[in-house]
Design an enzyme around this catalytic site. Structure first.
Site, short mmCIF file in Angstrom:
data_model
loop_
_atom_site.label_atom_id
_atom_site.label_comp_id
_atom_site.label_asym_id
_atom_site.label_seq_id
_atom_site.Cartn_x
_atom_site.Cartn_y
_atom_site.Cartn_z
N THR A 43 0.84 -1.21 0.00
CA THR A 43 0.00 0.00 0.00
C THR A 43 0.87 1.26 0.00
O THR A 43 0.55 2.25 -0.66
CB THR A 43 -0.90 0.01 1.26
OG1 THR A 43 -1.68 -1.17 1.24
CG2 THR A 43 -1.81 1.22 1.30
N HIS A 46 2.01 1.92 -3.39
CA HIS A 46 0.94 2.55 -4.19
C HIS A 46 0.85 4.05 -3.87
O HIS A 46 0.65 4.86 -4.77
CB HIS A 46 -0.41 1.89 -3.91
CG HIS A 46 -0.49 0.46 -4.36
ND1 HIS A 46 0.15 0.01 -5.48
CD2 HIS A 46 -1.12 -0.61 -3.83
CE1 HIS A 46 -0.07 -1.28 -5.62
NE2 HIS A 46 -0.84 -1.69 -4.63
#
Ligand code: NAD
Ligand code: ZN
Length: 356
Positions: A43, A46
């Protein structure tokens, strides 16, 4: 001292900066924690890359990072049962406590969770503010980096123990840190054989080190290969931990009738499946898995890690000082890593009670 170093997504676009930001104050039901270790999650990559998901969810400026452990240094006036000096890890879903699922005590099903390092400032910093109710007291003797890993390890526990594992033939799709943890968990639970599907050779080797019986590269014949490796029989369990659409299909194809599968991977596009042949007429049970159960997943996690039933040290492949964040991120993106851990003090001092 009123400011600290933190990794900040400063503006809406790729990259992140090391900045001086104000140290937050522990008020009410919050505690201030000095971060001992914070590992990098997909994450965070990202958020760094600023993909579609990040664009929709992150409102800069934001300190990111969420997998963490550290020592409490201050508590708000309404905090009970925690005190400065306590060595904790963070349950990273901050629940609203008021939605219908929370009111039933099913906090892992909260309909409005706010995520640490996404919806509120996170742990790639010297200090992080946490709600007291999100603190998990670490087992004594756990190193800061293994304590930080409990969060993703908990994802693996939640997914892998959604059904029976004893004497089961298990296929794990994706040997990222979570899939690698699941290999250890399935073995600790007495699985008959654990097979892993993973395209990256570096990670295939880590899967072998975690105890996989055989490791395959993904193809449209993966299900066939898995069945062959299992003596011609369909598998009992599939754990989808890659987020890749073909893994969902090959996983379902590999199972026998009545088997079960957990879906944990988060893909970046919708998946098309023949539900009739792959799920309905095979009577397969599918479990969607998000986060960890509070706190039973953490209890199991703590037991696996503190008793040595699962040893995750092999999958922590890199350590960086927080100030070397850009290098750490490059290592994450190289494909030649397991877990990459940031140590705010560069690993100079680790909290009492553990050595890596
Ligand atoms: P990761 O990205 O490090 O690991 C995914 C692995 O899957 C990689 O090693 C990749 O090479 C491999 N892979 C790619 N295509 C594949 C294919 N076709 N077949 C098999 N493997 C393939 O991620 P991670 O941190 O280990 O997390 C695993 C997944 O779980 C990710 O999709 C992540 O977004 C998701 N996740 C979900 C939750 C949740 O609560 N549901 C929480 C954290 C992470
Ligand atoms: Zn809720």
């Amino acid at each position: 001292m009123t400011s600290m170093t933190a990794v900040v997504k400063a503006s809406a676009g790729p990259g992140a900066e090391l900045e001086q930001v104000e140290i937050p104050e522990a008020k009410g039901k919050d505690v201030l924690v000095e971060v001992a270790a914070s590992s990098i999650c997909g994450t965070d990559v990202h958020i760094f890359d600023w993909n579609d998901w990040a664009r929709a969810h992150i409102h800069p400026p934001r300190v990111f990072g969420h997998e963490m452990s550290g020592r409490i240094v201050a508590v708000g006036e309404e905090v009970r049962g925690l005190a400065p000096g306590d060595f904790i890890a963070a349950e990273t879903h901050v629940v609203d406590g008021t939605c219908p699922q929370c009111r039933r005590g099913l906090y892992h099903l909260c309909e409005n969770p706010r995520l640490l390092g996404v919806d509120r400032d996170g742990s790639f910093a010297r200090y992080v503010l946490l709600p007291a109710e999100n603190c998990w007291r670490n087992a004594p003797g756990l190193s800061p980096e293994v304590a930080a890993l409990q969060e993703p390890f908990g994802n693996a526990v939640h997914a892998a123990t959604a059904g029976p594992l004893k004497d089961a033939a298990v296929a794990i799709f994706g040997a990222g840190p979570i899939g690698l943890c699941a290999v250890g968990i399935a073995r600790a639970e007495g699985a008959a054989a654990v097979f892993v599907v993973e395209p990256n050779p570096f990670r295939r080797e880590l899967a072998e080190r975690m105890g996989a019986a055989a490791v395959f590269g993904p193809s449209d014949r993966t299900a066939e290969e898995l069945r062959r490796a299992n003596g011609g029989l369909g598998l009992d369990v599939a754990l989808e931990m890659s987020g890749h659409p073909s893994a969902v299909e090959q996983g379902l194809l590999s199972l026998h009738h009545g088997a079960w599968m957990s879906l944990l991977g988060i893909g970046d596009r919708p998946v098309t499946l023949d539900l009739n042949d792959l799920v309905v007429t095979k009577s397969v049970t599918l479990h969607g898995i998000f986060g960890r159960r509070v706190w039973d997943t953490w209890e199991r996690t703590s037991r696996y890690l503190s008793t040595g039933a699962v040893d995750v040290r092999a999958l922590i492949t890199h350590r960086f000082a927080l100030s070397d964040f850009q290098e750490a991120m490059a290592q994450m993106k190289s494909g030649r890593s397991g877990k990459v851990v940031l140590l705010p003090d560069g690993g100079q001092s680790s909290p009492k009670g553990g050595s890596p």
